[in-house]
Design an enzyme around this catalytic site. Structure first.
Site, PDB file in Angstrom:
ATOM      1  N   ASN A  60       0.819  -1.218   0.000  1.00  0.00           N
ATOM      2  CA  ASN A  60       0.000   0.000   0.000  1.00  0.00           C
ATOM      3  C   ASN A  60       0.860   1.279   0.000  1.00  0.00           C
ATOM      4  OD1 ASN A  60      -2.967   0.775   1.948  1.00  0.00           O
ATOM      5  ND2 ASN A  60      -1.529   2.259   1.205  1.00  0.00           N
TER       6      ASN A  60
ATOM      7  N   GLU B  20      -5.479  17.633  -1.565  1.00  0.00           N
ATOM      8  CA  GLU B  20      -5.546  16.198  -1.861  1.00  0.00           C
ATOM      9  C   GLU B  20      -6.861  15.846  -2.567  1.00  0.00           C
ATOM     10  OE1 GLU B  20      -6.794  14.625   1.794  1.00  0.00           O
ATOM     11  OE2 GLU B  20      -6.031  12.627   1.429  1.00  0.00           O
TER      12      GLU B  20
ATOM     13  N   ARG C  57      -6.015  -1.618  11.772  1.00  0.00           N
ATOM     14  CA  ARG C  57      -4.857  -1.170  10.988  1.00  0.00           C
ATOM     15  C   ARG C  57      -3.945  -0.380  11.924  1.00  0.00           C
ATOM     16  NH1 ARG C  57      -7.758   2.656   7.185  1.00  0.00           N
ATOM     17  NH2 ARG C  57      -9.158   2.590   8.982  1.00  0.00           N
TER      18      ARG C  57
ATOM     19  N   ASP D 207     -10.563   4.270   0.317  1.00  0.00           N
ATOM     20  CA  ASP D 207     -10.869   4.078   1.728  1.00  0.00           C
ATOM     21  C   ASP D 207     -11.389   5.400   2.288  1.00  0.00           C
ATOM     22  OD1 ASP D 207      -8.201   4.727   1.000  1.00  0.00           O
ATOM     23  OD2 ASP D 207      -7.501   4.374   3.021  1.00  0.00           O
TER      24      ASP D 207
END
Ligand SMILES: OC[C@H]1O[C@H](O[C@H]2O[C@H](CO)[C@@H](O)[C@H](O)[C@H]2O)[C@H](O)[C@@H](O)[C@@H]1O
Length: 622
Positions: A194, A538, A285, A322
């Protein structure tokens, strides 16, 4: 979560500090930082066993202050092991792309985006405090570009667009270096994680490395790179084909998919095999620890469901989307659907057959067939070209919907296609993954008409979905650069050039206005580079020109690798057709192609823009 007993999970790494175990659990639960990612990015100040012994001495009744003191004594600030190096190889203040941009305002902006690369370039550096010190960073030999903000490391699919942006800026050596780094990583781990942290080592992201090699080789004619890459790309393909392969149980019409051996339901007929995002990790995570603990709280008394939720959350992160309603079970008890009512606890990523992943793997297979052709290995060429055709046929069988002339994600367990519209559905228009069902639509240019509808409806880029108020960052209203880019290329490939340029302009409009509103407008050709201002976000907001996006697990980030890259690549492609928008005068909000020289922009305030979008949206609903 007494969840650090691994059982059937595949841990990202064996570190008792960064990946799993009581130390990570205790520190993250102490909530010392607003963002769970901060702690796992902090290098240690001492060797592993000194840190673990110090942790043992804390005992079981440590207060938050004790934990804070332990972290302060044993850990350095994040970023400690990554050096910012401002003199980039080959970097020039005025790269040739600037002269390809007709509009002088856009040209100044492009110059400032080209300068941002100097702020995002990193090299791995040895531990600063002690030789035995540790960090979660995956060390690479050459320099690389990071997305920016909390994303202090390289990211897999981001790098595809970053490489295109570097090529647009004539930074060929850094593009080559990034690809070489990535090949090293695949050689080491057998796949690409990732991102550049060991806590990401049990999941990947959309596999774009083959496409990166193709773009870099095309721009640099570096055939040696192609020769080095091919066996490593095959290794990555094998990884996806042995670790992420799935077989749907039903066709979309509800009939059972035949197995190879009728008496063995597990025997997969390879004609029907496709790929999905699936991660074997039944714990939070590490970088979003408390977020995941909070999400799974509702399953406190249901261990199986809680473990499955952790798997599906990690798989959602592997998708790059996500999170999004794409990955949720939206079926209500009466069989109807309500995407807007679904929550992250309804996550079922591993039961979704994704259009984008399979389309990217199709592109990987076609590109590898082409590479084999170039290096003169016909068996490889034939193998990958057959693999690609088989995949396109299977995608048509399970994912294509002739009624809407587009692909949809589908449920593996039921065969049912997702009725919600997501721009990820247009991925095959970009990569050309047509089987026999979809090919006629491709030939007559009528694929995925909802994409054209969205280009007409939203004036500041395509939102990730139509599902509002989910607070998930890959749903409405967030506009992400990679989606705009592949949709533009998909329209181009489908013979819809005008719409492609229009969408490119819409993205340029909103990213440019965001930059201008954050101080970029003060930049002139005379501004010293070091004083250049203006942010690149972003993600953006489909309802308002120049507004950044929001939602998700962290604050909106600036930098930003793929957003800069997409702007630069679009200006490289359409530099003489794009114009700087008018951002500040009344009337600019939501206006399309609102060039400074032009007048009579469409709408005014955010409220007006939002209402207009909503009205068109309702009128055009399919
Ligand atoms: O920490 C939360 C998640 O952050 C990353 O995902 C987001 O940023 C990435 C970098 O720009 C991007 O690749 C991804 O599409 C975004 O959703 C990270 O990749 C996730 O794994 C992580 O859980």
């Amino acid at each position: 979560e007494a969840g650090y007993v691994m059982a059937s999970s595949n841990p990202p790494c064996t570190s008792q500090i960064y990946c799993s175990g009581p130390l990570l659990d205790t520190v993250q639960r102490a909530r010392l930082f607003n963002d769970s990612k901060t702690f796992v990015d902090m290098p240690t100040r001492r060797g592993q066993y000194e840190v673990l012994s110090a942790f043992d001495q804390l005992g079981t009744n440590a207060t938050q202050e004790d934990v804070a003191n332990f972290v302060a004594e044993n850990f350095d600030s994040p970023d400690g092991e990554l050096a910012l190096v401002e003199d980039l190889p080959e970097w020039q203040a005025d790269p040739p792309v600037l002269s390809q941009i007709a509009d002088p305002h856009l040209s100044i902006w492009a110059k400032s985006l080209n300068f941002i690369w100097t702020k995002l370039y990193r090299i791995s550096k040895p531990h600063q405090i002690c030789n035995e010190c540790l960090s979660s960073s995956i060390t690479v030999q050459r320099g690389f570009i990071v997305p920016g903000g909390r994303f202090r490391e390289f990211y897999y699919w981001d790098t595809y667009w970053i490489v295109l942006g570097l090529l647009a800026s004539d930074l060929h050596q850094i593009a080559i270096d990034m690809v070489e780094n990535m090949l090293d990583v695949v050689e080491t781990f057998g796949f690409f994680p990732n991102g550049g942290r060991i806590y990401y080592l049990n999941r990947s992201q959309p596999p774009m490395l083959t496409a990166m090699v193709r773009e870099v080789v095309a721009a640099t004619d570096n055939v040696a790179l192609l020769r080095r890459a091919l066996p490593i790309l095959e290794m990555e393909h094998d990884w996806w084909m042995s670790n992420r392969i799935v077989a749907p149980t039903f066709f979309p019409n509800g009939t059972l998919v035949p197995t190879l051996n009728a008496t063995d339901p597990g025997s997969v007929d390879s004609r029907f095999a496709l790929n999905a995002f699936v991660v074997a990790w039944e714990h939070p995570r590490p970088e979003s620890y408390m977020e995941d603990v909070a999400t799974t709280q509702v399953f406190a008394n249901d261990t199986l469901r809680r473990k499955q939720a952790y798997r599906d959350i990690a798989a959602g992160a592997e998708s790059g989307w996500d999170f999004s309603t794409r990955w949720l079970n939206t079926t209500l008890p009466d069989g109807t659907h309500n995407a807007a009512g679904a929550q992250l606890t309804d996550i079922i990523t591993s039961d979704i057959l994704p259009v984008d992943l399979n389309s990217i793997l199709y592109d990987m297979e076609m590109t590898m067939a082409n590479f084999h052709g170039r290096v003169g290995t016909p068996a490889g060429q034939q193998y990958f070209s057959h693999a690609a055709s088989r995949r396109a046929e299977a995608m048509d069988l399970f994912l294509f919907d002739p009624a809407t002339a587009c692909w949809n994600d589908a449920r593996l367990s039921t065969g049912e296609q997702n009725a919600e519209w997501y721009p990820s559905n247009v991925h095959p228009m970009w990569t050309g993954a047509h089987g026999t069902l979809s090919a006629p639509f491709a030939r007559n240019g009528t694929l995925c008409p909802k994409l054209l509808r969205d280009v007409e409806t939203y004036h500041t880029g395509l939102p990730s979905s139509e599902v509002n108020n989910t607070a998930m960052q890959w749903d409405f209203p967030n506009v992400w650069a990679p989606i705009q880019h592949y949709a533009v290329l998909g329209l181009l490939n489908n013979g819809q050039r005008d719409a492609a340029v229009k969408l490119a302009q819409q993205y340029i409009d909103t990213a440019f206005c965001a930059w201008e509103e954050t101080g970029g407008s003060e930049n002139t050709r005379q501004t010293p580079l070091a004083d250049l201002r203006g942010d690149m976000f972003e993600k953006f907001d489909a309802r308002s020109l120049g507004r950044h996006g929001f939602g998700g697990e962290y604050k909106v980030q600036t930098g930003f690798g793929w957003s800069n890259a997409v702007a630069l690549d679009l200006m490289r492609r359409f530099g003489d057709e794009l114009a700087a928008p008018q951002c500040t005068e009344p009337g600019a909000q939501g206006a399309t192609n609102s060039a400074r020289a032009s007048t009579g922009h469409a709408t005014g305030s955010l409220a007006v823009a939002t209402a207009a979008v909503a009205a068109v949206f309702m009128a055009l609903a399919f």
